[in-house]
Design a protein around this motif. Structure first.
Motif, mmCIF file in Angstrom:
data_model
loop_
_atom_site.group_PDB
_atom_site.id
_atom_site.type_symbol
_atom_site.label_atom_id
_atom_site.label_comp_id
_atom_site.label_asym_id
_atom_site.label_seq_id
_atom_site.Cartn_x
_atom_site.Cartn_y
_atom_site.Cartn_z
ATOM 1 N N GLU A 28 0.836 -1.211 0.000
ATOM 2 C CA GLU A 28 0.000 0.000 0.000
ATOM 3 C C GLU A 28 0.866 1.255 0.000
ATOM 4 O OE1 GLU A 28 -4.033 -1.233 2.463
ATOM 5 O OE2 GLU A 28 -2.294 -0.542 3.577
ATOM 6 N N GLU A 29 1.786 1.302 0.926
ATOM 7 C CA GLU A 29 2.607 2.510 1.097
ATOM 8 C C GLU A 29 3.405 2.840 -0.150
ATOM 9 O OE1 GLU A 29 5.013 1.626 4.468
ATOM 10 O OE2 GLU A 29 3.288 1.566 5.836
ATOM 11 N N ALA A 31 2.592 2.058 -3.141
ATOM 12 C CA ALA A 31 1.702 2.171 -4.311
ATOM 13 C C ALA A 31 2.036 1.140 -5.379
ATOM 14 C CB ALA A 31 1.760 3.586 -4.880
ATOM 15 N N PHE A 32 2.284 -0.058 -4.923
ATOM 16 C CA PHE A 32 2.559 -1.136 -5.882
ATOM 17 C C PHE A 32 1.332 -1.313 -6.776
ATOM 18 C CE2 PHE A 32 3.032 -5.420 -7.446
ATOM 19 C CZ PHE A 32 4.390 -5.500 -7.707
ATOM 20 N N PRO A 33 1.537 -1.428 -8.082
ATOM 21 C CA PRO A 33 0.394 -1.473 -9.007
ATOM 22 C C PRO A 33 -0.344 -2.808 -8.979
ATOM 23 C CG PRO A 33 2.447 -1.732 -10.207
ATOM 24 C CD PRO A 33 2.836 -1.457 -8.785
ATOM 25 N N VAL A 34 -1.177 -2.969 -7.967
ATOM 26 C CA VAL A 34 -1.912 -4.225 -7.781
ATOM 27 C C VAL A 34 -3.275 -4.120 -8.456
ATOM 28 C CG1 VAL A 34 -2.895 -5.816 -6.092
ATOM 29 C CG2 VAL A 34 -0.751 -4.622 -5.571
ATOM 30 N N ALA A 35 -3.483 -4.950 -9.448
ATOM 31 C CA ALA A 35 -4.798 -5.007 -10.098
ATOM 32 C C ALA A 35 -5.715 -5.944 -9.322
ATOM 33 C CB ALA A 35 -4.649 -5.489 -11.527
ATOM 34 N N GLU A 36 -5.129 -7.003 -8.795
ATOM 35 C CA GLU A 36 -5.898 -7.987 -8.040
ATOM 36 C C GLU A 36 -5.022 -8.532 -6.925
ATOM 37 O OE1 GLU A 36 -7.274 -11.347 -10.351
ATOM 38 O OE2 GLU A 36 -7.593 -12.538 -8.544
ATOM 39 N N LEU A 37 -5.574 -8.521 -5.725
ATOM 40 C CA LEU A 37 -4.848 -9.087 -4.581
ATOM 41 C C LEU A 37 -5.495 -10.405 -4.192
ATOM 42 C CD1 LEU A 37 -2.663 -8.560 -2.283
ATOM 43 C CD2 LEU A 37 -4.687 -8.069 -0.869
ATOM 44 N N ARG A 38 -4.665 -11.423 -3.999
ATOM 45 C CA ARG A 38 -5.162 -12.721 -3.548
ATOM 46 C C ARG A 38 -4.502 -13.086 -2.223
ATOM 47 N NH1 ARG A 38 -4.456 -16.227 -9.002
ATOM 48 N NH2 ARG A 38 -5.697 -14.868 -10.349
ATOM 49 N N PHE A 52 -7.055 -4.310 2.467
ATOM 50 C CA PHE A 52 -6.027 -3.788 1.558
ATOM 51 C C PHE A 52 -6.619 -2.627 0.776
ATOM 52 C CE2 PHE A 52 -3.645 -3.921 -2.550
ATOM 53 C CZ PHE A 52 -2.373 -3.671 -2.034
ATOM 54 N N ARG A 53 -5.994 -1.484 0.888
ATOM 55 C CA ARG A 53 -6.458 -0.264 0.229
ATOM 56 C C ARG A 53 -7.927 0.010 0.514
ATOM 57 N NH1 ARG A 53 -3.200 -1.046 -5.446
ATOM 58 N NH2 ARG A 53 -1.172 -0.629 -4.571
ATOM 59 N N SER A 147 12.025 -1.564 -5.906
ATOM 60 C CA SER A 147 11.855 -0.137 -5.678
ATOM 61 C C SER A 147 10.702 0.347 -6.534
ATOM 62 C CB SER A 147 13.121 0.635 -6.023
ATOM 63 O OG SER A 147 13.109 1.008 -7.371
ATOM 64 N N ARG A 148 9.982 1.290 -6.012
ATOM 65 C CA ARG A 148 8.779 1.723 -6.692
ATOM 66 C C ARG A 148 9.071 2.155 -8.119
ATOM 67 N NH1 ARG A 148 5.304 5.944 -3.601
ATOM 68 N NH2 ARG A 148 7.299 6.977 -3.535
ATOM 69 N N ALA A 149 10.190 2.823 -8.307
ATOM 70 C CA ALA A 149 10.508 3.325 -9.640
ATOM 71 C C ALA A 149 10.755 2.190 -10.622
ATOM 72 C CB ALA A 149 11.743 4.212 -9.573
ATOM 73 N N SER A 150 10.967 1.000 -10.110
ATOM 74 C CA SER A 150 11.352 -0.093 -10.994
ATOM 75 C C SER A 150 10.243 -1.100 -11.241
ATOM 76 C CB SER A 150 12.554 -0.828 -10.377
ATOM 77 O OG SER A 150 13.603 0.070 -10.143
ATOM 78 N N TRP A 151 9.096 -0.972 -10.579
ATOM 79 C CA TRP A 151 8.077 -1.981 -10.759
ATOM 80 C C TRP A 151 7.597 -1.978 -12.142
ATOM 81 C CZ3 TRP A 151 8.448 -5.601 -7.588
ATOM 82 C CH2 TRP A 151 8.622 -5.396 -6.215
#
Ligand SMILES: NC(=O)c1ccc[n+]([C@@H]2O[C@H](COP(=O)([O-])OP(=O)(O)OC[C@H]3O[C@@H](n4cnc5c(N)ncnc54)[C@H](OP(=O)(O)O)[C@@H]3O)[C@@H](O)[C@H]2O)c1
Length: 151
Positions: A28-29, A31-38, A52-53, A147-151
């Motif tokens: 969450e913190e 901002a990982f680009p999660v379309a679906e969390l399982r 989650f979010r 790292s966020r910039a690299s996802w």
């Protein structure tokens, strides 16, 4: 849209545990680009919910079928589960990231040392040295710097 460019399907085995909970907060913190969390766990927690979010997500049993279509599978449960399901995740084309020590000394298994980006480009490092924080990935999968910039 290619698999690489779309938001990710993320499974978390052990989502009801201490490490899994922290992992969800980090996703969450950052901002990982999660379309679906399982969220996955044992049968004990099947049907429970994790937050989650701002949304409740129902916990499923961690089994191979639950990994279908996943891009990333985080293992924050037992080493036994990692040993059983991480290859299943890799077989399905996912990146498996293990928080247990199960694969730590296994030859050919990359170890990822995530570091926070201190600047613009995301300066995370990927190492193959032993005795580092544990992560697991098959030889066929891609390791993404954490790292966020690299996802
Ligand atoms: N705690 C730490 O500081 C720390 C730090 C680094 C790494 N680790 C590693 O991270 C992992 C988790 O540690 P933790 O402290 O978060 O443990 P924990 O609080 O006891 O949580 C364990 C999690 O694994 C799940 N689980 C247990 N057995 C399972 C099974 N057979 N199938 C599917 N899910 C199962 C549990 O689900 P249920 O709710 O269904 O029981 C729970 O979600 C361990 O491998 C540990 O060595 C821990």
């Amino acid at each position: 849209m290619t698999r690489a460019s779309r938001d990710k399907v993320v499974a978390v085995a052990g989502a009801t545990g201490a490490v899994g909970e922290v992992l969800l907060r980090v996703l969450e913190e950052r901002a990982f680009p999660v379309a679906e969390l399982r969220p996955l766990a044992s049968e004990r927690s099947a049907g429970a919910v994790v937050r989650f979010r701002g949304t409740d997500h129902r916990v499923e049993v961690a089994r191979p079928a639950a990994l279908d279509g996943a891009d990333f599978v985080f293992f924050a449960a037992t080493g036994t589960l990692s040993k059983e399901l991480a290859p299943e995740a890799a077989e399905r084309g996912a990146v498996a990231i293990d928080k247990s020590s199960t694969w730590r000394m296994t030859e050919g298994v990359p170890l990822v040392v995530p570091t926070r980006s201190t600047g613009t480009g995301g300066s995370s490092r990927v190492r193959t040295a032993r005795r580092s924080p544990s992560s697991w990935c098959s030889r066929r999968c891609t390791v993404r710097p954490a790292s966020r910039a690299s996802w």
